[in-house]
Each structure stands twice: as structure tokens, then as C-alpha cells.
Design a protein around this motif. Structure first.
Motif, short mmCIF file in Angstrom:
data_model
loop_
_atom_site.label_atom_id
_atom_site.label_comp_id
_atom_site.label_asym_id
_atom_site.label_seq_id
_atom_site.Cartn_x
_atom_site.Cartn_y
_atom_site.Cartn_z
N ASN A 167 31.07 9.35 -10.44
CA ASN A 167 30.70 9.34 -8.72
C ASN A 167 30.13 10.58 -9.34
O ASN A 167 29.87 11.39 -10.18
N GLY A 168 29.72 10.94 -8.19
CA GLY A 168 28.95 12.56 -7.70
C GLY A 168 29.94 13.51 -7.30
O GLY A 168 29.86 14.33 -7.84
N THR A 169 30.74 13.23 -7.29
CA THR A 169 31.78 14.27 -7.01
C THR A 169 32.50 14.87 -7.90
O THR A 169 32.05 15.73 -8.37
N VAL A 215 21.40 22.01 -2.27
CA VAL A 215 21.34 20.42 -2.10
C VAL A 215 20.06 19.94 -1.38
O VAL A 215 19.65 20.34 -0.74
N ALA A 244 22.02 13.90 -5.74
CA ALA A 244 22.81 12.68 -4.93
C ALA A 244 21.81 12.64 -3.63
O ALA A 244 21.85 10.86 -4.45
N THR A 273 26.24 20.02 4.03
CA THR A 273 26.08 19.38 2.67
C THR A 273 27.84 18.56 2.82
O THR A 273 28.37 19.44 3.56
N LYS A 278 22.83 4.92 -2.27
CA LYS A 278 22.14 5.31 -2.86
C LYS A 278 21.02 4.63 -3.66
O LYS A 278 20.44 3.86 -3.38
N LEU A 288 29.69 16.43 -10.15
CA LEU A 288 29.49 18.43 -9.63
C LEU A 288 30.59 18.94 -9.66
O LEU A 288 29.85 19.81 -10.77
N GLY A 299 29.22 5.52 -9.20
CA GLY A 299 29.14 6.25 -10.53
C GLY A 299 28.40 7.81 -9.65
O GLY A 299 28.18 8.25 -9.35
N SER A 335 32.53 17.86 -1.15
CA SER A 335 32.33 17.37 -2.71
C SER A 335 31.49 19.07 -4.00
O SER A 335 32.01 19.06 -5.06
N ASP A 356 22.48 19.77 -6.40
CA ASP A 356 22.30 18.30 -6.58
C ASP A 356 21.65 17.42 -5.27
O ASP A 356 21.21 17.55 -4.25
C1 LIG Z 1 24.72 15.69 -1.56
C2 LIG Z 1 25.46 15.02 -1.75
N1 LIG Z 1 26.23 15.57 -3.05
C3 LIG Z 1 27.57 14.63 -3.51
C4 LIG Z 1 27.94 13.40 -3.17
C5 LIG Z 1 29.12 12.42 -3.86
O1 LIG Z 1 29.14 11.64 -4.19
P1 LIG Z 1 30.10 10.30 -4.05
O2 LIG Z 1 30.23 9.86 -3.21
O3 LIG Z 1 29.72 9.67 -5.55
O4 LIG Z 1 31.38 11.06 -5.04
C6 LIG Z 1 27.36 13.33 -2.15
C7 LIG Z 1 27.73 11.57 -1.44
O5 LIG Z 1 26.83 11.36 -0.86
C8 LIG Z 1 26.61 13.71 -1.38
O6 LIG Z 1 26.07 13.42 -0.09
#
Ligand SMILES: Cc1ncc(COP(=O)(O)O)c(C=O)c1O
Length: 380
Positions: free
Chosen positions: A55-57, A127, A155, A81, A191, A60, A198, A84, A153
């Protein structure tokens, strides 16, 4: 009738690729779709290497680790932001250092960066908020001058573009996530490109790419598999998820066209309201309207919470804006960011929300949302 804040768009290609994947038996974290997905996304964004993660977290988390951020190292990021960003730095032992938002784009105010640089600063984390790029020229030039890494970032900004090197003969458009040293993406269901859950980290540095792959997969050593000299994670993505993602990347031009239609249509219908600040597009940006946000002027006499309630009564689902990191009890209770104030982020957190912005939104739904916005503004 309820209009959801988001709905993913899954096409026949996604189904075809997933079925192919199931039939092949390659359902875990190896397989042709994973490789193709990593390559296609890196190349789309203008980077050499892609490392797909869960995932995005987690993207990062390993982006910060691979940047070599450790105990006491400072990373400058916007307060406005998702958690994460700050937690990736904190989990790696580093210290998030905050700047306020810029009032038009809601992205980090790059004019505040230089004053936050100290001998402990290791990186800047811009971001790209809600699909609009950060003004990256200042970020890149400060990073070069002070020897810092840039961890983007991206995302929320799949396919968004930024005009780099403005005012020079080197000026050119670059995709968000292809500008810094390392970038992180989320492929959550809301997204532009989704894999359900993912993420991916991109870089053009082969050493950083190697670190990322190792950190993603328990730091197994290639020469001696179950012998470890470092702690890593299992942040792997599956071939099944990558199959969905690959089909989604192939549709990017249509996806961006749909988002831009949505953003421009909302703006056309809502811009007459003096009490609303709407998303902008700076001349140096091509934004993708990941989510269509708006900020209510205090003269309307309504906060975002009240406005969301009124819209919900009319069947319109919304989401609140981020609450700044400096207002998060999880950090302030640890003595972080105490007495720090970021007036723009504080204001938009209270007065901002976003409207239904999914890829399945129809023209009549969009018109209904705008009507509900109008009715909610005049309701008492
Ligand atoms: C700017 C930003 N960074 C990171 C994330 C984290 O992504 P995830 O929800 O896939 O962990 C998000 C999630 O929406 C986001 O908006």
C-alpha cells in the motif's frame, strides 16, 4: 438516491488479466504481471525502477528507510497531509519537520522550506495534494544546495504534470513521482490507478532500488536466503493485484480525461459562489483532480462539518480535508509540534471537504451534487 464520494472503475481488461493470472497459478508475489506493472508504472512516470508494495503507507515507510533516514534525522513535509508521511519518518527514528500549506493549491508552501533546514535535515517530502503538483523547482534547488534527498509523495497525483525549470531553456513537463530522488504511490481503490490495496516506490538510483527490494522482502540475502543481517518487512504486492494495476495503467489517458472533465465541470458550475474556494490549476501544472475539494469561506457561516451534514441529508457523500500533523494527539502527546501554528492548514482543515469525485460519476450526478451544494449553502 445516494452519490458516493468514490467508486472505482474496473474494466474487462482487469478481469481478463486477473483470470489469466489465476489460471497460471502465479498468485503470490512473483509473476509476469508484477514485473510488467513495475516496469510500466516506472516508465510512465519517468523513473528507471519500480518496487511494488502492499500500500502507499508501506511505500513511504521503505522509501524513507531506503533514503537512509535514521534516528534524529529531519525530514521536512507539509503539516497538511495523511499521517502515513509523518509516521514513515517516525517509525524510522526520524523527526518530521512541518511547513504550512499554500492557500491556492493547498500543497506545501515552498517559501517556508529554507527556514526549516538545519544540520540534521536529510530530506524534503513534498506531497502533491488532491492531484495538484507541488511547486517542485524550489524544492529541487534547495535540495541540491543543501545536499538533501527529495522523497515525493505522489499517492494522489497519478499522471499529474509539472513544468520544471521554468524561465530557463531547460524547461519541460515532468510527471509527478518522476521529479525527486524517490517517490511513493498508493493504489487504493479511490486512486486513478488502483489495485484494490497496493503501492509502489520509484527511483532511478539502482542502489536505492536494491535497498527497497530488500526491505520489501524481509531483507533476505541473495547469496544465503535465511541468513539476515538486517530487519525488513513483508510489504509484498501480489501478481493478482498487479494484473489489475497493469490494466488500469493501460487506460490512463481516458482516466485523466475523465478526471479533468469532472474537475472542469464542477468548477464551471460552482465558480459563481463567492463563498467557495475551488481547486486551481497553476500555469506550471496539469492537475488530475484526484478529489474535487472546496473550502468554505467563513462568511458563509458554515463549517465543513456542518456542510457535510447538509450534503449528507441530500444524499451526497463527502470526506473532510486532512487535519494537520501538528494537531494530531498521537504526536502532540509525545511533545511533538507543541506551540507550532500553521494557519492555512488549520483553516482548510476546518472549512474544507471534498465532493464525489469517482471515475464512475455521471454528468447528471455531478449536476445533482452542484444543486445540493447550492441548496446547502442557502439552507439555514
Ligand atoms: C498523500 C497520501 N500519501 C499516502 C497515502 C497512503 O496510501 P495507502 O492508503 O495506500 O496506505 C495516501 C492515501 O490516500 C495519501 O493520500
Amino acid at each position: 438516491m445516494k452519490i458516493p464520494v468514490n467508486e472505482p472503475l474496473i474494466g474487462e481488461k482487469e478481469i481478463e488479466y486477473v483470470l489469466d493470472c489465476l489460471r497460471s497459478g502465479w498468485i503470490s508475489s512473483a509473476g509476469k504481471y508484477l514485473e510488467a506493472f513495475e516496469e510500466a508504472w516506472a516508465s510512465y512516470c519517468g523513473m528507471r525502477f519500480g518496487v511494488a508494495v502492499s500500500n502507499g503507507t508501506t511505500a513511504l515507510q521503505i522509501a524513507v528507510a531506503a533514503a537512509g533516514i535514521g534516528p534524529g534525522d529531519e525530514v521536512i513535509m507539509p503539516t497538511f497531509t495523511i499521517i502515513s508521511c509523518a509516521q514513515a519518518v517516525t517509525y524510522n527514528g526520524g523527526v518530521p519537520v512541518l511547513v504550512d500549506s499554500e492557500p491556492r493549491t493547498w500543497c506545501m508552501d515552498v517559501s517556508q522550506l529554507e527556514a526549516k533546514i538545519t544540520p540534521r535535515t536529510k530530506a524534503i517530502m513534498p506531497v502533491h495534494i488532491y492531484g495538484h503538483p507541488v511547486d517542485m523547482d524550489t524544492v529541487i534547488s534547495l535540495a541540491k544546495r543543501h545536499g538533501l534527498l527529495v522523497i515525493e509523495d505522489a499517492a494522489e497525483a497519478h499522471g499529474a504534470e509539472y513544468l520544471s525549470g521554468r524561465g530557463t531553456d531547460q524547461s519541460h513537463w515532468q510527471r509527478c513521482g518522476g521529479i525527486g530522488d524517490i517517490s511513493a504511490f498508493s493504489f487504493y481503490a479511490n486512486k486513478l490507478v488502483t489495485t484494490g490495496e497496493g503501492g509502489m516506490v520509484l527511483t532511478s538510483d539502482p542502489q536505492i532500488a536494491g535497498r527497497l527490494r530488500s526491505l520489501r522482502n524481509l531483507c533476505f540475502r541473495p547469496e544465503q536466503r535465511f541468513y539476515h543481517t538486517e530487519l525488513g518487512h513483508n510489504f509484498r504486492l501480489t501478481n493478482l493485484q498487479a494484473a489489475i494495476g497493469l490494466a488500469q495503467i493501460e487506460r490512463m489517458p481516458e482516466t485523466i480525461a475523465k478526471k479533468r472533465w469532472m474537475g472542469e465541470s464542477y468548477t464551471r458550475r460552482l465558480q459563481a459562489h463567492a463563498g467557495l474556494s475551488l481547486p486551481v490549476e497553476e500555469p506550471w501544472a496539469r492537475q488530475v483532480y484526484w478529489m474535487y475539494g472546496l473550502v468554505l469561506d467563513e462568511s458563509t457561516g458554515v463549517t465543513a462539518v456542518e456542510f457535510a451534514r447538509r450534503l449528507a441529508e441530500r444524499g451526497i457523500e463527502t470526506r473532510p480535508f486532512f487535519l494537520g500533523m501538528h494537531e494530531q494527539p498521537v504526536f502532540t502527546s509525545r511533545g511533538m509540534f507543541t506551540r507550532e501554528q500553521y494557519p492555512v492548514a488549520e483553516r482548510i482543515a476546518r472549512q474544507g471537504l471534498y465532493l464525489p469525485s469517482g471515475l464512475t460519476l455521471t454528468e447528471s450526478q455531478l449536476a445533482a451534487v452542484c444543486q445540493a451544494v447550492e441548496d446547502s449553502l442557502s439552507a439555514t
